[in-house]
Design a protein around this motif. Sequence first.
Motif, PDB file in Angstrom:
ATOM      1  N   HIS A 256      50.128  42.530  37.050  1.00 53.01           N
ATOM      2  CA  HIS A 256      48.965  42.689  37.930  1.00 53.01           C
ATOM      3  C   HIS A 256      48.164  43.962  37.621  1.00 53.01           C
ATOM      4  O   HIS A 256      47.715  44.656  38.533  1.00 53.01           O
ATOM      5  N   PHE A 257      47.995  44.255  36.357  1.00 51.49           N
ATOM      6  CA  PHE A 257      47.298  45.480  35.974  1.00 51.49           C
ATOM      7  C   PHE A 257      46.006  45.172  35.217  1.00 51.49           C
ATOM      8  O   PHE A 257      45.832  44.099  34.638  1.00 51.49           O
ATOM      9  N   SER A 258      45.109  46.137  35.251  1.00 55.99           N
ATOM     10  CA  SER A 258      43.917  46.151  34.407  1.00 55.99           C
ATOM     11  C   SER A 258      43.789  47.566  33.856  1.00 55.99           C
ATOM     12  O   SER A 258      44.424  48.505  34.366  1.00 55.99           O
ATOM     13  N   ALA A 259      42.971  47.715  32.832  1.00 55.43           N
ATOM     14  CA  ALA A 259      42.841  49.034  32.208  1.00 55.43           C
ATOM     15  C   ALA A 259      41.400  49.306  31.813  1.00 55.43           C
ATOM     16  O   ALA A 259      40.639  48.392  31.480  1.00 55.43           O
ATOM     17  N   LEU A 260      41.050  50.575  31.865  1.00 49.98           N
ATOM     18  CA  LEU A 260      39.750  51.042  31.390  1.00 49.98           C
ATOM     19  C   LEU A 260      39.996  51.926  30.175  1.00 49.98           C
ATOM     20  O   LEU A 260      40.671  52.958  30.280  1.00 49.98           O
ATOM     21  N   TYR A 261      39.493  51.497  29.036  1.00 51.40           N
ATOM     22  CA  TYR A 261      39.658  52.266  27.791  1.00 51.40           C
ATOM     23  C   TYR A 261      38.370  53.030  27.492  1.00 51.40           C
ATOM     24  O   TYR A 261      37.273  52.459  27.506  1.00 51.40           O
ATOM     25  N   LEU A 262      38.505  54.339  27.238  1.00 50.95           N
ATOM     26  CA  LEU A 262      37.358  55.195  26.909  1.00 50.95           C
ATOM     27  C   LEU A 262      37.616  55.905  25.592  1.00 50.95           C
ATOM     28  O   LEU A 262      38.722  56.415  25.355  1.00 50.95           O
TER      29      LEU A 262
ATOM     30  N   ILE B 140      45.016  53.026  33.701  1.00 47.89           N
ATOM     31  CA  ILE B 140      45.620  51.757  34.112  1.00 47.89           C
ATOM     32  C   ILE B 140      45.608  51.664  35.638  1.00 47.89           C
ATOM     33  O   ILE B 140      46.011  52.597  36.331  1.00 47.89           O
ATOM     34  N   PHE B 141      45.132  50.518  36.130  1.00 49.44           N
ATOM     35  CA  PHE B 141      44.978  50.306  37.567  1.00 49.44           C
ATOM     36  C   PHE B 141      45.835  49.131  38.040  1.00 49.44           C
ATOM     37  O   PHE B 141      46.057  48.175  37.306  1.00 49.44           O
ATOM     38  N   ASN B 142      46.265  49.216  39.286  1.00 50.70           N
ATOM     39  CA  ASN B 142      46.838  48.060  39.961  1.00 50.70           C
ATOM     40  C   ASN B 142      45.667  47.197  40.424  1.00 50.70           C
ATOM     41  O   ASN B 142      44.821  47.641  41.195  1.00 50.70           O
ATOM     42  N   ARG B 143      45.626  45.951  39.967  1.00 49.89           N
ATOM     43  CA  ARG B 143      44.449  45.100  40.199  1.00 49.89           C
ATOM     44  C   ARG B 143      44.205  44.822  41.681  1.00 49.89           C
ATOM     45  O   ARG B 143      43.069  44.499  42.075  1.00 49.89           O
TER      46      ARG B 143
ATOM     47  N   ARG C  71      32.570  54.740  23.625  1.00 48.62           N
ATOM     48  CA  ARG C  71      33.006  53.363  23.832  1.00 48.62           C
ATOM     49  C   ARG C  71      33.642  53.263  25.210  1.00 48.62           C
ATOM     50  O   ARG C  71      34.433  54.123  25.600  1.00 48.62           O
ATOM     51  N   LEU C  72      33.302  52.215  25.944  1.00 50.45           N
ATOM     52  CA  LEU C  72      33.885  51.935  27.257  1.00 50.45           C
ATOM     53  C   LEU C  72      34.242  50.460  27.285  1.00 50.45           C
ATOM     54  O   LEU C  72      33.394  49.603  27.064  1.00 50.45           O
ATOM     55  N   GLU C  73      35.507  50.172  27.548  1.00 48.71           N
ATOM     56  CA  GLU C  73      35.954  48.771  27.545  1.00 48.71           C
ATOM     57  C   GLU C  73      36.858  48.525  28.746  1.00 48.71           C
ATOM     58  O   GLU C  73      37.818  49.275  28.993  1.00 48.71           O
ATOM     59  N   TRP C  74      36.530  47.487  29.500  1.00 49.72           N
ATOM     60  CA  TRP C  74      37.397  47.081  30.614  1.00 49.72           C
ATOM     61  C   TRP C  74      38.332  45.979  30.118  1.00 49.72           C
ATOM     62  O   TRP C  74      37.898  44.996  29.521  1.00 49.72           O
ATOM     63  N   ILE C  75      39.646  46.149  30.359  1.00 52.97           N
ATOM     64  CA  ILE C  75      40.656  45.201  29.879  1.00 52.97           C
ATOM     65  C   ILE C  75      41.344  44.583  31.084  1.00 52.97           C
ATOM     66  O   ILE C  75      42.108  45.247  31.792  1.00 52.97           O
ATOM     67  N   ASP C  76      41.058  43.313  31.353  1.00 53.22           N
ATOM     68  CA  ASP C  76      41.697  42.627  32.483  1.00 53.22           C
ATOM     69  C   ASP C  76      43.042  42.025  32.099  1.00 53.22           C
ATOM     70  O   ASP C  76      43.915  41.830  32.934  1.00 53.22           O
ATOM     71  N   ASP C  77      43.172  41.706  30.825  1.00 55.16           N
ATOM     72  CA  ASP C  77      44.378  41.046  30.317  1.00 55.16           C
ATOM     73  C   ASP C  77      45.430  42.108  29.997  1.00 55.16           C
ATOM     74  O   ASP C  77      45.615  42.492  28.842  1.00 55.16           O
ATOM     75  N   TYR C  78      46.128  42.589  31.034  1.00 54.73           N
ATOM     76  CA  TYR C  78      47.006  43.739  30.821  1.00 54.73           C
ATOM     77  C   TYR C  78      48.304  43.572  31.616  1.00 54.73           C
ATOM     78  O   TYR C  78      48.289  43.238  32.808  1.00 54.73           O
TER      79      TYR C  78
END
Length: 454
Positions: free
Chosen positions: A309-315, A354-357, A380-387
């Motif tokens: 149940h996580f998502s991530a923000l990559y910078l 990394i966030f708790n969705r 670069r900024l990328e949101w990753i839902d598949d985590y």
Amino acid sequence: MKVVKFGGSSLASGPNVEHAINIMLADSDRQVMVVSAPGKSKLEDTKVTDLLICYAKEVLNKDPKKDETVTEIFSRYQNIGHYFGLKDSALEDIHQILLDLPNGNYPNNDYLLAAFKAHGERLNAHLITLIFNHLGRKARLLEPAQVGFTVTGEPNDAIINPETYLNLDQVKLKDGEIVVFPGFFGITPSGHIATFSRGGSDITGAILARGFHADLYENFTDVNGIFASSPAIISNPLSIDKMTYREMRELSYAGFSVFHDEALIPTIQGYVPINVKNTHEPENPGTMIVPEKGFKADQAITGVASQKHFSALYLHKYLLNKEAGFTLRILQILSEHNIPYEHMPSGIDDITIIFNRKFLNDQLIDLICNEIQATISPDRLEWIDDYAIIMVVGEGMKDHQGLSKEILDSLFVQNITPQMINQGASQISIMIGTKKEEADTAVKTIYQHFFRED
């Protein structure tokens, strides 16, 4: 002296309650019994806590079906009472408490919901005390309000008030008497009921174990202790004989749901060992959870678990390591929107948050991404839902050279390339980020590498 907690499945029916009572009576050191609300006695049953939530909503919506719900709830306690030969007249107080719930003084709907939910445990404690005394066994009901078991925080997500431990010190336990205590809730400073998070009877038991200076906290559930991995992923995983508090804390966070992770804190503070056991096989030694001091690990890895149940923000930003206040500005944006983060592994030019969705929705995601882009201008900024996050945990890891390489090599064989790998400062855990669809395979691969049979 032992504090003993029984889960909802262990108290779901008359025969189950009888088994729990026999466990209490089999050991004179078992003086305090913490009870959950009745769970499911058969597959088609609804847990009493869920029925009480339904009852609360019907009261708020003025739904006439509430009378049927009260009847269904009371019948669960009535059936257990009848199993032991209790007459309906002896159970009338339980019925009346249920009927009177809508007439309580609640500051708002959140407090009403908390009070209704808590009565699954409260009424079960009343009932089980009646049963003990009906059987000629000396038992005393203690409720949170009687002993100063006070809490603060949100009505449905309470935390213990430290004053509780001073109050519990004043409670005298009598030889030959069993104290029955309802789990899951406490009393606020203004006298209202507030509950811990779901499954919070574990927390109540741990608080009482610390407050009463218990020698052992026995937590009875429906499995033989804690497994080295989830039975939903690994067929017949090995059972863990002994583990440390911090191993359990790490694995609870990563998905081990047998024992509530927040319940570890009081036992750690009070140096009370925990024994997780099976109500249906009480002779099985189960799993002991003990302090780290003097603990000798038998192997490198104690357990492996995953959560999806996580998502991530990559910078990514060149010379990130030379830019003062970069992380602070990100955290300020998250704080302004009341968004907690779970982890923040970083490199010289990169950072992943990394966030708790469950704390996010699509609107919030767009909002924080826009604000971060405008405030710090990353390259670069990328949101990753598949985590997903895999946790590999073991006190023996710090003495096992090349462990990270072993884990990564085993994953590469399965064509799994981790998106992130981070070793905790305690050196007893390694966190691995993967795609959600790879998580179960990753857990199986790591488990089979370290726990495979000779």
